[in-house]
Design a protein around this motif. Structure first.
Motif, PDB file in Angstrom:
ATOM      1  N   ASP A   1     -25.291  14.055  16.945  1.00 37.36           N
ATOM      2  CA  ASP A   1     -23.975  14.243  16.658  1.00 37.36           C
ATOM      3  C   ASP A   1     -23.494  15.297  15.559  1.00 37.36           C
ATOM      4  OD1 ASP A   1     -21.309  13.545  16.912  1.00 37.36           O
ATOM      5  OD2 ASP A   1     -21.278  11.598  15.455  1.00 37.36           O
ATOM      6  N   VAL A   2     -22.418  15.914  15.773  1.00 37.77           N
ATOM      7  CA  VAL A   2     -21.847  16.788  14.659  1.00 37.77           C
ATOM      8  C   VAL A   2     -20.402  16.600  14.305  1.00 37.77           C
ATOM      9  CG1 VAL A   2     -21.363  19.347  14.223  1.00 37.77           C
ATOM     10  CG2 VAL A   2     -23.403  18.619  15.296  1.00 37.77           C
ATOM     11  N   THR A   3     -20.240  16.290  13.176  1.00 31.19           N
ATOM     12  CA  THR A   3     -18.780  16.026  12.624  1.00 31.19           C
ATOM     13  C   THR A   3     -18.318  17.123  11.535  1.00 31.19           C
ATOM     14  OG1 THR A   3     -19.714  14.592  10.894  1.00 31.19           O
ATOM     15  CG2 THR A   3     -19.090  13.539  13.137  1.00 31.19           C
ATOM     16  N   ARG A   4     -17.229  17.069  11.395  1.00 31.48           N
ATOM     17  CA  ARG A   4     -16.827  18.284  10.284  1.00 31.48           C
ATOM     18  C   ARG A   4     -17.086  18.047   8.909  1.00 31.48           C
ATOM     19  NH1 ARG A   4     -12.621  21.314  13.250  1.00 31.48           N
ATOM     20  NH2 ARG A   4     -12.560  20.443  15.435  1.00 31.48           N
ATOM     21  N   TYR A   5     -17.234  16.899   8.699  1.00 34.97           N
ATOM     22  CA  TYR A   5     -17.124  16.500   7.309  1.00 34.97           C
ATOM     23  C   TYR A   5     -18.147  17.100   6.318  1.00 34.97           C
ATOM     24  CZ  TYR A   5     -14.603  13.059   9.427  1.00 34.97           C
ATOM     25  OH  TYR A   5     -13.498  12.024  10.443  1.00 34.97           O
ATOM     26  N   ALA A   6     -19.381  16.893   6.620  1.00 39.01           N
ATOM     27  CA  ALA A   6     -20.685  17.526   5.770  1.00 39.01           C
ATOM     28  C   ALA A   6     -20.307  19.170   5.753  1.00 39.01           C
ATOM     29  CB  ALA A   6     -21.875  17.073   6.002  1.00 39.01           C
ATOM     30  N   ASN A   7     -20.010  19.526   6.999  1.00 41.67           N
ATOM     31  CA  ASN A   7     -19.865  20.990   7.377  1.00 41.67           C
ATOM     32  C   ASN A   7     -18.826  21.700   6.246  1.00 41.67           C
ATOM     33  OD1 ASN A   7     -22.270  21.625   9.251  1.00 41.67           O
ATOM     34  ND2 ASN A   7     -21.201  19.919  10.311  1.00 41.67           N
ATOM     35  N   MET A   8     -17.842  21.010   6.466  1.00 37.86           N
ATOM     36  CA  MET A   8     -16.496  21.811   5.755  1.00 37.86           C
ATOM     37  C   MET A   8     -16.941  21.623   4.261  1.00 37.86           C
ATOM     38  SD  MET A   8     -13.657  19.074   6.739  1.00 37.86           S
ATOM     39  CE  MET A   8     -13.295  17.340   6.268  1.00 37.86           C
ATOM     40  N   PHE A   9     -17.582  20.540   3.756  1.00 39.88           N
ATOM     41  CA  PHE A   9     -17.588  20.414   2.150  1.00 39.88           C
ATOM     42  C   PHE A   9     -18.589  21.583   2.053  1.00 39.88           C
ATOM     43  CE2 PHE A   9     -15.121  16.717   2.094  1.00 39.88           C
ATOM     44  CZ  PHE A   9     -14.917  16.229   0.890  1.00 39.88           C
ATOM     45  N   GLY A  10     -19.766  21.819   3.032  1.00 34.71           N
ATOM     46  CA  GLY A  10     -20.907  22.681   2.528  1.00 34.71           C
ATOM     47  C   GLY A  10     -20.157  23.898   2.166  1.00 34.71           C
TER      48      GLY A  10
ATOM     49  N   LYS B   1     -14.848  16.421  17.284  1.00 34.79           N
ATOM     50  CA  LYS B   1     -13.789  15.438  16.977  1.00 34.79           C
ATOM     51  C   LYS B   1     -12.770  16.054  16.002  1.00 34.79           C
ATOM     52  CE  LYS B   1     -12.883  10.498  16.203  1.00 34.79           C
ATOM     53  NZ  LYS B   1     -12.023  10.401  17.573  1.00 34.79           N
ATOM     54  N   LYS B   2     -11.512  15.850  16.206  1.00 38.66           N
ATOM     55  CA  LYS B   2     -10.530  16.517  15.303  1.00 38.66           C
ATOM     56  C   LYS B   2     -10.174  15.209  14.186  1.00 38.66           C
ATOM     57  CE  LYS B   2      -8.090  19.408  18.512  1.00 38.66           C
ATOM     58  NZ  LYS B   2      -6.620  19.799  19.016  1.00 38.66           N
ATOM     59  N   ILE B   3      -9.605  15.483  13.082  1.00 38.91           N
ATOM     60  CA  ILE B   3      -9.410  14.982  11.918  1.00 38.91           C
ATOM     61  C   ILE B   3      -7.819  14.665  12.080  1.00 38.91           C
ATOM     62  CG2 ILE B   3      -9.061  14.952   9.518  1.00 38.91           C
ATOM     63  CD1 ILE B   3     -11.870  16.387   9.352  1.00 38.91           C
ATOM     64  N   THR B   4      -7.497  13.351  11.867  1.00 32.20           N
ATOM     65  CA  THR B   4      -6.091  13.081  11.903  1.00 32.20           C
ATOM     66  C   THR B   4      -5.408  12.829  10.547  1.00 32.20           C
ATOM     67  OG1 THR B   4      -6.513  10.805  12.776  1.00 32.20           O
ATOM     68  CG2 THR B   4      -6.352  12.514  14.491  1.00 32.20           C
ATOM     69  N   THR B   5      -6.380  12.359   9.380  1.00 31.82           N
ATOM     70  CA  THR B   5      -5.558  11.851   8.339  1.00 31.82           C
ATOM     71  C   THR B   5      -5.468  13.201   7.232  1.00 31.82           C
ATOM     72  OG1 THR B   5      -7.768  11.758   7.256  1.00 31.82           O
ATOM     73  CG2 THR B   5      -6.919   9.891   8.381  1.00 31.82           C
ATOM     74  N   PRO B   6      -4.058  13.121   6.558  1.00 31.65           N
ATOM     75  CA  PRO B   6      -4.250  14.228   5.693  1.00 31.65           C
ATOM     76  C   PRO B   6      -4.992  14.200   4.504  1.00 31.65           C
ATOM     77  CG  PRO B   6      -2.123  12.913   6.091  1.00 31.65           C
ATOM     78  CD  PRO B   6      -3.113  12.390   6.727  1.00 31.65           C
ATOM     79  N   TYR B   7      -5.820  13.275   4.550  1.00 39.05           N
ATOM     80  CA  TYR B   7      -6.849  12.991   3.462  1.00 39.05           C
ATOM     81  C   TYR B   7      -8.352  13.826   3.819  1.00 39.05           C
ATOM     82  CZ  TYR B   7     -10.825  10.807   1.100  1.00 39.05           C
ATOM     83  OH  TYR B   7     -11.974  10.365   0.133  1.00 39.05           O
ATOM     84  N   MET B   8      -8.676  14.185   4.860  1.00 45.74           N
ATOM     85  CA  MET B   8      -9.562  14.944   5.237  1.00 45.74           C
ATOM     86  C   MET B   8      -9.037  16.245   5.862  1.00 45.74           C
ATOM     87  SD  MET B   8     -12.703  14.397   4.410  1.00 45.74           S
ATOM     88  CE  MET B   8     -13.337  12.978   3.280  1.00 45.74           C
ATOM     89  N   ARG B   9      -7.810  16.461   6.245  1.00 47.22           N
ATOM     90  CA  ARG B   9      -7.105  17.693   6.630  1.00 47.22           C
ATOM     91  C   ARG B   9      -7.265  18.395   5.313  1.00 47.22           C
ATOM     92  NH1 ARG B   9      -6.275  20.267  11.219  1.00 47.22           N
ATOM     93  NH2 ARG B   9      -4.419  20.576  10.943  1.00 47.22           N
ATOM     94  N   PHE B  10      -7.121  18.152   4.124  1.00 48.94           N
ATOM     95  CA  PHE B  10      -6.979  18.517   2.852  1.00 48.94           C
ATOM     96  C   PHE B  10      -8.278  19.520   2.794  1.00 48.94           C
ATOM     97  CE2 PHE B  10      -8.478  18.945  -1.269  1.00 48.94           C
ATOM     98  CZ  PHE B  10      -7.138  18.909  -2.336  1.00 48.94           C
ATOM     99  N   TYR B  11      -9.827  18.778   3.030  1.00 49.62           N
ATOM    100  CA  TYR B  11     -10.826  19.392   2.775  1.00 49.62           C
ATOM    101  C   TYR B  11     -11.106  20.526   3.817  1.00 49.62           C
ATOM    102  CZ  TYR B  11     -11.451  15.848  -0.599  1.00 49.62           C
ATOM    103  OH  TYR B  11     -11.241  14.946  -1.754  1.00 49.62           O
ATOM    104  N   GLU B  12     -10.459  19.990   5.117  1.00 50.00           N
ATOM    105  CA  GLU B  12     -10.822  21.127   6.342  1.00 50.00           C
ATOM    106  C   GLU B  12     -10.128  22.307   6.082  1.00 50.00           C
ATOM    107  OE1 GLU B  12     -10.683  20.622  11.107  1.00 50.00           O
ATOM    108  OE2 GLU B  12      -9.193  19.385  10.142  1.00 50.00           O
TER     109      GLU B  12
END
Length: 734
Positions: free
Chosen positions: A521-530, A555-566
């Protein structure tokens, strides 16, 4: 009469208490003092914890008390304060104390509870020991030169003893630390009376509904509801709503007041517990009548120092609503949302710190929030019980140092950093990684079907960054051995992350390892923080940008919380034009649905009242959430392009990016002033009150500079040195 078991109304109690204080303390003594302003002081972090406990335990859910579900610490109940003075002549000193106390000069105690003492000429140690169970032990000492301030020392330990000469000694290893303070300088307003400011506000519209009415205040707001002309015997049911639908739902609205009334004549009353609402539905029963409602709007009296304005009116509106959203959630501390939790969540607060640096730049609220979150030793759980939230706490401290230059705070809080990191290090598994353990909550984001099993790569990245932060802060605290250890731990962990999680075929970090094996599985979280942690090589950054961040199959992000980092990661990659469109679509989508503040979550695929639901409740979603205000930060840091390169803007960079805008202008607050910028496709104007900076920009022809000289440092890339107080005008061609 009103039944106080079911409703709470403000009375004249505080006025009586204030009058009593005036009599007891002596107003004449206050007015007679013409020396340096003294301030209330206490053991560091204690008032922060005490006030946050009061605030976070104000949460209700449909009238039921709903306290936080993590451990809450308390203040130290017995505290000693002292400072040494060398006086040329005797000095009269006024003492204001919260709690029982004794006062000593050179170890000799005065009898009783003196309000005024005389300190003889010469070198002397003035000390006060204060006990307070129901409130934080605190003192304000006001003389001509003897004043209580941050130079005083304090301890919660009671190991002082009297040696043979009768003088106070400290042969016991007692630990003294610098006192805490909030710049509270009124001796007649002790810390226990601290509260936010209020101002009257009227409803903009009232509609008759059933036997009562619905009042509309025009936009999301927060404060104390005022009932006007209340009379009769029976009940008054009040239903609050961030939306009209919520206020009209007596059975499902999140907040309400059910009052029993017995009043023979009309009376105005203010509900004691503040609430968030736009709409208020008042429904009387029996012969109760109500002329109308207004409110006391409650707010933190912070100053808007940052600004942004541009050629795109929708972006201007997004920025303005972001500022309003953020201000509503800036209270005694930075909180998550004003309707539901009103708790000090570390993940929410971390984003608020960053927004703060580009709007208010209010250091005291950042420090209060960090201290309140951390609490006391021993550490028995992650902050808010969430693993990632402990890491955001570490990151917030170093960011604060970068934007404020306040090294003393880092040094003062370092022991609490160290004990929390010890807790984290003791929870590593055999491979030196972190995974779920009993008592932990791995949050990451509100997202359906997001696996939290095994060793999640996102957590390891935050852990690594926290170790790097610890190394930097240990250096500031002069803990050399620990600094070297943290630096090595961070380097080893970073190498391990790329060895275990980087997948060449997927051009990305995979989401997790389970039973020692990486998942697909690949998600956006670790990759955008990296990306904005700058952990990737240039080629890896491009791979992640193409195969993860710009890939609709991830998979897209739907919260402003993680859209911030993306969106921050994309801005860091130079994708401001793409991000501008994303802001217009995402935050503009909320505005199109009538938002007057930004939400906890926004999914454009939802319809109608679906937008109001969350947590399985029809009105569970917060429609005013701090993490929804991230355009403040993005526009300041990545469009105006202003950021510190060294602590407190001693050095800084201004790297404007229009991102498709025709022009933009704005200000970014610094510790002692501001940096202002105007940028169009032909001209840049910049001026700074702080430090030494560099303006970096691209031009297809040689620029003309008024006030300085631009130097070409790369292909069509120029730099201009910026000095404090000088206005620069650059004519260039984009």
């Amino acid at each position: 009469m009103i039944n106080y078991t079911t409703s709470y109304f403000k009375t004249g109690f505080y006025k009586l208490a204030a009058m009593f204080l005036l009599l007891m303390m002596g107003m004449a003594d206050v007015q007679a003092q013409q020396g340096t302003k003294a301030e209330w002081i206490w053991y560091p972090g204690d008032l922060d914890i005490w006030v946050s406990n009061k605030m976070q335990n104000r949460r209700t859910e449909r009238g039921a008390f709903l306290p936080p579900f993590w451990k809450m610490d308390s203040h130290y109940v017995l505290v000693e304060f002292h400072k040494e003075f060398n006086l040329t002549k005797a000095e009269e000193v006024n003492l204001y104390v919260e709690g029982q106390f004794n006062v000593k000069i050179d170890g000799h105690a005065f009898s009783g509870y003196p309000k005024k003492i005389t300190v003889p000429a010469g070198k002397h140690k003035l000390s006060l020991k204060v006990y307070g169970q129901d409130k934080v032990p605190a003192i304000l000492v006001q003389g001509k030169t003897i004043v209580s301030d941050e130079s005083w020392l304090t301890t919660f330990e009671d190991k002082e003893w009297i040696d043979e000469s009768g003088k106070a000694s400290d042969k016991s290893g007692t630990t003294y630390v610098s006192v805490g303070s909030w710049n509270l300088t009124d001796p007649l307003s002790p810390p226990s009376q601290f509260k936010l400011a209020t101002k009257p506000m009227a409803a903009v519209k009232t509609d008759k509904v059933d036997k009562g009415f619905v009042a509309d205040f025009g936009k999301e707001t927060f404060g104390f509801l005022k009932l006007q002309g209340l009379k009769g015997k029976g009940k008054l049911n009040i239903y609050y709503g961030e939306s009209r639908e919520e206020a009209l739902s007596a059975d499902k609205c999140e907040t309400l007041d059910l009052l029993e009334i017995d009043l023979k004549s009309k009376r105005d009353s203010v509900i004691e517990l503040s609430k968030a609402f736009r709409y208020v539905n008042c429904q009387p029963e029996g012969d109760v009548s109500l002329d109308g409602v207004s409110m006391l709007y409650e707010y933190a009296p912070v100053t808007e120092k940052g600004s942004f304005h541009c050629s795109d009116e929708q972006i201007n509106k997004i920025y303005d609503i972001s500022k309003y959203t953020f201000h509503l959630n800036t209270r005694e501390f930075f909180i998550d949302g004003i309707k539901r939790d009103r708790w000090v969540w570390s993940g929410d607060a971390y984003q608020s710190y960053l927004m703060n640096y580009y709007s208010f730049n209010e250091s005291p609220i950042v420090k209060r929030t960090l201290l309140a979150q951390r609490g006391k030793d021993p550490v028995t759980a992650h902050i808010n019980t969430i693993m990632d939230y402990s890491f955001y706490w570490f990151l917030g401290i170093y960011d604060y140092y970068q934007y404020s230059g306040d090294q003393k705070f880092v040094q003062d809080i370092y022991p609490r950093m160290k004990s929390l990191m010890d807790y984290v290090l003791n929870r590593r598994n055999k491979d030196g990684l972190l995974e779920w353990m009993p008592g932990d909550w791995i949050f990451i984001d509100w997202a359906d079907k997001l696996s939290k099993d095994g060793e999640v790569s996102f957590e390891q990245l935050l852990f690594c960054r926290s170790l790097e932060t610890m190394a930097l802060c240990a250096d500031m605290a002069k803990d050399t051995e620990a600094a070297a250890n943290y630096k090595k731990l961070a380097a080893d962990l970073k190498a391990k992350i790329f060895k275990l999680y980087w997948d060449e075929s997927k051009h990305a970090l995979v989401h997790s390892r389970i039973d020692g094996k990486p998942t697909d599985d690949v998600t956006r979280y670790a990759n955008m923080f990296g990306i904005f942690f700058d952990y990737f090589t240039p080629s890896q950054k491009q791979d992640v940008k193409q195969h993860v961040l710009m890939n609709d199959n991830v998979k897209k992000i739907t919260t402003p919380y993680m859209r911030f980092y993306e969106l921050e990661a994309l801005c860091a990659m130079g994708e401001q034009s793409y991000v501008l469109k994303q802001m217009k679509d995402y935050w503009g989508g909320m505005l199109d649905l009538g938002a007057t503040s930004f939400w906890e979550e926004y999914n454009p695929d939802k319809k109608g009242v679906e937008h109001l639901a969350m947590y399985g409740r029809p009105f569970g979603k917060s429609l005013c959430h701090a993490w929804g205000a991230s355009p403040i930060y993005l526009l300041g840091k990545y469009y105006l392009g202003i950021k510190p390169l060294s602590a407190g803007y001693e050095t800084y960079v201004v790297e404007p990016s229009l991102g498709g805008l025709e022009w933009m202008e704005g200000k970014v607050p610094t510790p002692t002033g501001e940096i202002s910028l105007y940028c169009s496709k032909k001209e840049i104007k910049v001026k700074s009150d702080e430090g030494s900076g560099v303006l970096r920009f691209k031009s297809i022809s040689k620029p003309v500079v008024k006030g300085g000289k631009a130097v070409e440092v790369g292909k069509r890339t120029y730099e201009l040195k910026l000095e404090k107080g000088v206005s620069y005008v650059v004519s260039y061609k984009k």
